[in-house]
Design an enzyme around this catalytic site. Structure first.
Site: not given
Ligand code: ASP
Length: 335
Positions: A9, A53-55, A85-86, A272-273
């Site tokens: 992002t 995009d990190s996904s 961030t993902d 899972q906690c």
């Molecule tokens: N979808 C974005 C990513 O992980 C979200 C982000 O950067 O915060 O690339």
């Protein structure tokens, strides 16, 4: 200082054609952020040819990242990696295992809002991440490990987790104190910083993706679990259990786990906690796991567990004793 832009992002913009945020060429960033020029540092930027995009992050990107750091290791005092961030916690965990005896800061950061937005958190995250990567004491870097810096907190990368998709405090350090807090000054918590052995820096560039995360839930069926454990080529499973590492006591689950163990599939128990630790045998509902050869992941995060498994299964000498390698803390990822 080397800044590596992978995407995310921070450097995205709104593309009216596809009506969503997409990564753009970030190479101009240093000239568009005048505050960066006020650092008494040489900043250089390398960008992924195609920022993502990190996904879309894959083990091949992790390998490319550690190879790049290795090639540039002598040239720079520190590295700041701009990442979505993902999956940032997965990447930070993976590269922490792939780099041994790291003696310089590798600081991941990103943003919840693109740099181009007025209320963006990108500026503060980037500027402070650079300042942390440049921080030295007695001529030596203060931070000698892979970290995530986000929203005023510096966290160990392999203890971090993305918890928030809409607030600025996106990350949490699970079961470990923050390494630093950035207020009007940056306060390092030196007692909890990682001290690498005084040995030559080296990297490992293999990862094995024949792994799975299986998250238990009340009502999970034998058919589903059996099908997952019968995946062809499967070598390891991170089993996300309840509470302090508990699971249903149904005989079929024990049979599947024992069978997996016989076939050489390693199973790592992770809770899972988001606080506390796995303690197999504390309750009757985890004794059968212990008996079936399931390894306790103690207080490791799922992100660190799955990437550590990919690393351990692929690289000697760790692959020669997978159980012991998973049980021991390798880069400060668990207690
Ligand atoms: N979808 C974005 C990513 O992980 C979200 C982000 O950067 O915060 O690339």
């Amino acid at each position: 200082m080397l800044i590596i832009y992978t995407g995310g992002t921070m450097g995205m913009h709104y593309d009216p054609m596809v009506r969503s945020l997409v990564p753009f060429d970030f190479s101009d960033i240093i000239s568009t952020l005048p505050e960066l020029g006020r650092f008494n540092l040489t900043l250089e930027l390398i960008s992924f040819v195609k920022p993502i995009d990190s996904s879309n992050m894959k083990p091949s990107h992790w390998i490319a990242l550690v190879e790049l750091i290795y090639q540039q290791y002598q040239e720079y005092d520190g590295f700041v990696i701009l990442h979505g961030t993902d999956t940032m916690a997965y990447t930070a965990s993976a590269v922490s295992f792939m780099m041994e005896n790291l003696n310089k800061p590798v600081i991941f950061t990103g943003a919840q809002l693109p740099l181009s937005e007025v209320r963006s958190d990108a500026r503060e995250n980037l500027v402070t991440a650079i300042e942390i990567a440049a921080a030295r004491k007695n001529g030596k870097p203060i931070v000698k490990e892979v970290c995530i810096y986000f929203n005023h907190a510096l966290m160990r990368g392999n203890r971090s987790k993305k918890l928030q998709s809409s607030h600025f405090d996106a990350f949490l350090s699970e079961n470990y104190p923050n390494l630093a807090e950035a207020g009007i000054s940056i306060e390092f918590n030196e007692a909890v910083l990682y001290s690498p052995p005084d040995k030559p820096f080296r990297i490992y560039t293999k990862l094995d993706s024949n792994v799975l995360i299986v998250k238990l839930f009340p009502g999970i069926t034998k058919e589903v679990v059996e099908c997952l454990f019968n995946t062809s080529g499967l070598k390891g499973v991170v089993l996300e259990t309840f509470g302090s590492g508990n699971a249903p006591t149904d005989a079929w689950l024990e049979d599947i786990l024992k069978n997996a163990s016989k076939k050489g599939i390693v199973v790592l128990n992770v809770s899972q906690c988001i606080g506390g630790t796995v303690f197999q045998g504390r309750y009757d509902t985890s004794r059968h796991l212990e008996k079936s050869g399931v390894i306790s992941g103690k207080n490791i995060t799922t992100e660190a567990a799955i990437t550590k498994m990919m690393f351990v299964l692929a690289n000697k000498p760790f692959s020669e004793n997978v159980k012991a390698s998973l049980e021991d803390s390798m880069r400060g990822e668990m207690d």
